[in-house]
Design a protein around this motif. Sequence first.
Motif, PDB file in Angstrom:
ATOM      1  N   ILE A  84       0.874  -1.188   0.000  1.00 50.49           N
ATOM      2  CA  ILE A  84       0.000   0.000   0.000  1.00 50.49           C
ATOM      3  C   ILE A  84       0.899   1.222   0.000  1.00 50.49           C
ATOM      4  N   ILE A  85       0.517   2.223  -0.774  1.00 41.65           N
ATOM      5  CA  ILE A  85       1.235   3.491  -0.743  1.00 41.65           C
ATOM      6  C   ILE A  85       0.209   4.616  -0.715  1.00 41.65           C
ATOM      7  N   LEU A  86       0.532   5.653   0.002  1.00 37.00           N
ATOM      8  CA  LEU A  86      -0.357   6.803   0.144  1.00 37.00           C
ATOM      9  C   LEU A  86       0.270   7.993  -0.559  1.00 37.00           C
ATOM     10  N   LEU A  87      -0.455   8.536  -1.540  1.00 40.60           N
ATOM     11  CA  LEU A  87      -0.027   9.713  -2.277  1.00 40.60           C
ATOM     12  C   LEU A  87      -0.935  10.874  -1.907  1.00 40.60           C
ATOM     13  N   ALA A  88      -0.585  12.074  -2.332  1.00 45.24           N
ATOM     14  CA  ALA A  88      -1.407  13.242  -2.027  1.00 45.24           C
ATOM     15  C   ALA A  88      -1.407  14.195  -3.214  1.00 45.24           C
ATOM     16  N   THR A  89      -2.484  14.965  -3.337  1.00 42.02           N
ATOM     17  CA  THR A  89      -2.621  15.936  -4.414  1.00 42.02           C
ATOM     18  C   THR A  89      -3.410  17.138  -3.916  1.00 42.02           C
ATOM     19  N   LYS A  90      -3.198  18.262  -4.569  1.00 37.94           N
ATOM     20  CA  LYS A  90      -3.983  19.460  -4.258  1.00 37.94           C
ATOM     21  C   LYS A  90      -5.352  19.409  -4.932  1.00 37.94           C
ATOM     22  N   ASP A  91      -5.486  18.572  -5.980  1.00 40.04           N
ATOM     23  CA  ASP A  91      -6.726  18.498  -6.758  1.00 40.04           C
ATOM     24  C   ASP A  91      -7.165  17.043  -6.899  1.00 40.04           C
ATOM     25  N   LEU A  92      -7.807  16.507  -5.874  1.00 37.29           N
ATOM     26  CA  LEU A  92      -8.225  15.109  -5.885  1.00 37.29           C
ATOM     27  C   LEU A  92      -9.244  14.844  -6.989  1.00 37.29           C
ATOM     28  N   ALA A  93     -10.207  15.727  -7.166  1.00 37.49           N
ATOM     29  CA  ALA A  93     -11.227  15.525  -8.199  1.00 37.49           C
ATOM     30  C   ALA A  93     -10.588  15.464  -9.584  1.00 37.49           C
ATOM     31  N   GLY A  94      -9.670  16.367  -9.854  1.00 41.05           N
ATOM     32  CA  GLY A  94      -8.990  16.371 -11.151  1.00 41.05           C
ATOM     33  C   GLY A  94      -8.130  15.143 -11.347  1.00 41.05           C
ATOM     34  N   ALA A  95      -7.409  14.748 -10.314  1.00 41.95           N
ATOM     35  CA  ALA A  95      -6.577  13.548 -10.395  1.00 41.95           C
ATOM     36  C   ALA A  95      -7.443  12.318 -10.641  1.00 41.95           C
ATOM     37  N   PHE A  96      -8.571  12.237  -9.948  1.00 41.77           N
ATOM     38  CA  PHE A  96      -9.459  11.089 -10.113  1.00 41.77           C
ATOM     39  C   PHE A  96     -10.011  11.029 -11.536  1.00 41.77           C
ATOM     40  N   GLU A  97     -10.391  12.176 -12.092  1.00 39.89           N
ATOM     41  CA  GLU A  97     -10.884  12.208 -13.476  1.00 39.89           C
ATOM     42  C   GLU A  97      -9.824  11.674 -14.436  1.00 39.89           C
ATOM     43  N   GLN A  98      -8.573  12.076 -14.209  1.00 39.14           N
ATOM     44  CA  GLN A  98      -7.488  11.601 -15.070  1.00 39.14           C
ATOM     45  C   GLN A  98      -7.273  10.100 -14.908  1.00 39.14           C
ATOM     46  N   LEU A  99      -7.373   9.603 -13.682  1.00 40.70           N
ATOM     47  CA  LEU A  99      -7.223   8.163 -13.451  1.00 40.70           C
ATOM     48  C   LEU A  99      -8.321   7.384 -14.178  1.00 40.70           C
ATOM     49  N   GLN A 100      -9.552   7.883 -14.099  1.00 38.23           N
ATOM     50  CA  GLN A 100     -10.652   7.228 -14.803  1.00 38.23           C
ATOM     51  C   GLN A 100     -10.417   7.246 -16.311  1.00 38.23           C
ATOM     52  N   ALA A 101      -9.982   8.392 -16.837  1.00 35.31           N
ATOM     53  CA  ALA A 101      -9.752   8.526 -18.277  1.00 35.31           C
ATOM     54  C   ALA A 101      -8.629   7.611 -18.757  1.00 35.31           C
ATOM     55  N   ARG A 102      -7.716   7.279 -17.849  1.00 34.77           N
ATOM     56  CA  ARG A 102      -6.579   6.417 -18.205  1.00 34.77           C
ATOM     57  C   ARG A 102      -6.835   4.959 -17.835  1.00 34.77           C
ATOM     58  N   ASP A 103      -8.105   4.644 -17.557  1.00 30.81           N
ATOM     59  CA  ASP A 103      -8.537   3.265 -17.274  1.00 30.81           C
ATOM     60  C   ASP A 103      -7.838   2.631 -16.076  1.00 30.81           C
ATOM     61  N   ALA A 104      -7.564   3.422 -15.040  1.00 27.36           N
ATOM     62  CA  ALA A 104      -6.995   2.858 -13.808  1.00 27.36           C
ATOM     63  C   ALA A 104      -8.027   1.932 -13.164  1.00 27.36           C
ATOM     64  N   ASP A 105      -7.537   0.973 -12.422  1.00 28.03           N
ATOM     65  CA  ASP A 105      -8.398   0.035 -11.700  1.00 28.03           C
ATOM     66  C   ASP A 105      -8.916   0.748 -10.448  1.00 28.03           C
ATOM     67  N   ILE A 106     -10.092   1.352 -10.551  1.00 31.81           N
ATOM     68  CA  ILE A 106     -10.672   2.150  -9.475  1.00 31.81           C
ATOM     69  C   ILE A 106     -11.201   1.233  -8.379  1.00 31.81           C
ATOM     70  N   VAL A 107     -10.797   1.518  -7.155  1.00 37.49           N
ATOM     71  CA  VAL A 107     -11.278   0.780  -5.990  1.00 37.49           C
ATOM     72  C   VAL A 107     -12.300   1.612  -5.234  1.00 37.49           C
ATOM     73  N   GLN A 108     -12.051   2.915  -5.153  1.00 42.47           N
ATOM     74  CA  GLN A 108     -12.964   3.804  -4.420  1.00 42.47           C
ATOM     75  C   GLN A 108     -12.917   5.196  -5.028  1.00 42.47           C
ATOM     76  N   GLU A 109     -14.073   5.745  -5.303  1.00 43.64           N
ATOM     77  CA  GLU A 109     -14.163   7.121  -5.785  1.00 43.64           C
ATOM     78  C   GLU A 109     -13.828   8.076  -4.641  1.00 43.64           C
ATOM     79  N   PRO A 110     -13.562   9.355  -4.935  1.00 40.91           N
ATOM     80  CA  PRO A 110     -13.267  10.296  -3.858  1.00 40.91           C
ATOM     81  C   PRO A 110     -14.363  10.281  -2.786  1.00 40.91           C
ATOM     82  N   THR A 111     -13.934  10.123  -1.545  1.00 40.83           N
ATOM     83  CA  THR A 111     -14.844   9.937  -0.415  1.00 40.83           C
ATOM     84  C   THR A 111     -14.313  10.679   0.796  1.00 40.83           C
ATOM     85  N   ASP A 112     -15.221  11.312   1.552  1.00 36.08           N
ATOM     86  CA  ASP A 112     -14.857  11.898   2.842  1.00 36.08           C
ATOM     87  C   ASP A 112     -14.806  10.770   3.865  1.00 36.08           C
ATOM     88  N   GLN A 113     -13.628  10.522   4.398  1.00 32.91           N
ATOM     89  CA  GLN A 113     -13.442   9.437   5.355  1.00 32.91           C
ATOM     90  C   GLN A 113     -13.793   9.902   6.768  1.00 32.91           C
TER      91      GLN A 113
END
Length: 136
Positions: A84-113
Amino acid sequence: MDITIHSSFLAQNDPDAALAFYRDTLGFEVRNDVGYGGKRWITVGPAGQPGISIVLYPPDASPGITGDEQRTIAEMMAKGTFGIILLATKDLAGAFEQLQARDADIVQEPTDQPYGVRDCAVRDPAGNMIRIQQLR
């Protein structure tokens, strides 16, 4: 003491797939790609942060690992419970959109924990969990 994190190791079982994910999907720089004994160690890291790297390594190259342990590691990697590795970004929504567009294996959409962070999760080709937190 003045200690920094230089490199962390994350197991990979398909160097070409790992390279494509970390370079093309996450946008990391390739810092080193070394072959030895038919195996590859690939060092990647975020652009603009040359002092922090992830070494993608073949877990069966670790000294002292037994055959039973290699099978256990392979099973855990397949389930996504080994690395497991933990990364960080200033723009989670934008990063997530890019991950989806690049066909990443999505486990969880952006969520308030409940523990106070907003994050999402994807898996790399080896099954490693990659969690990405929103920086405050």
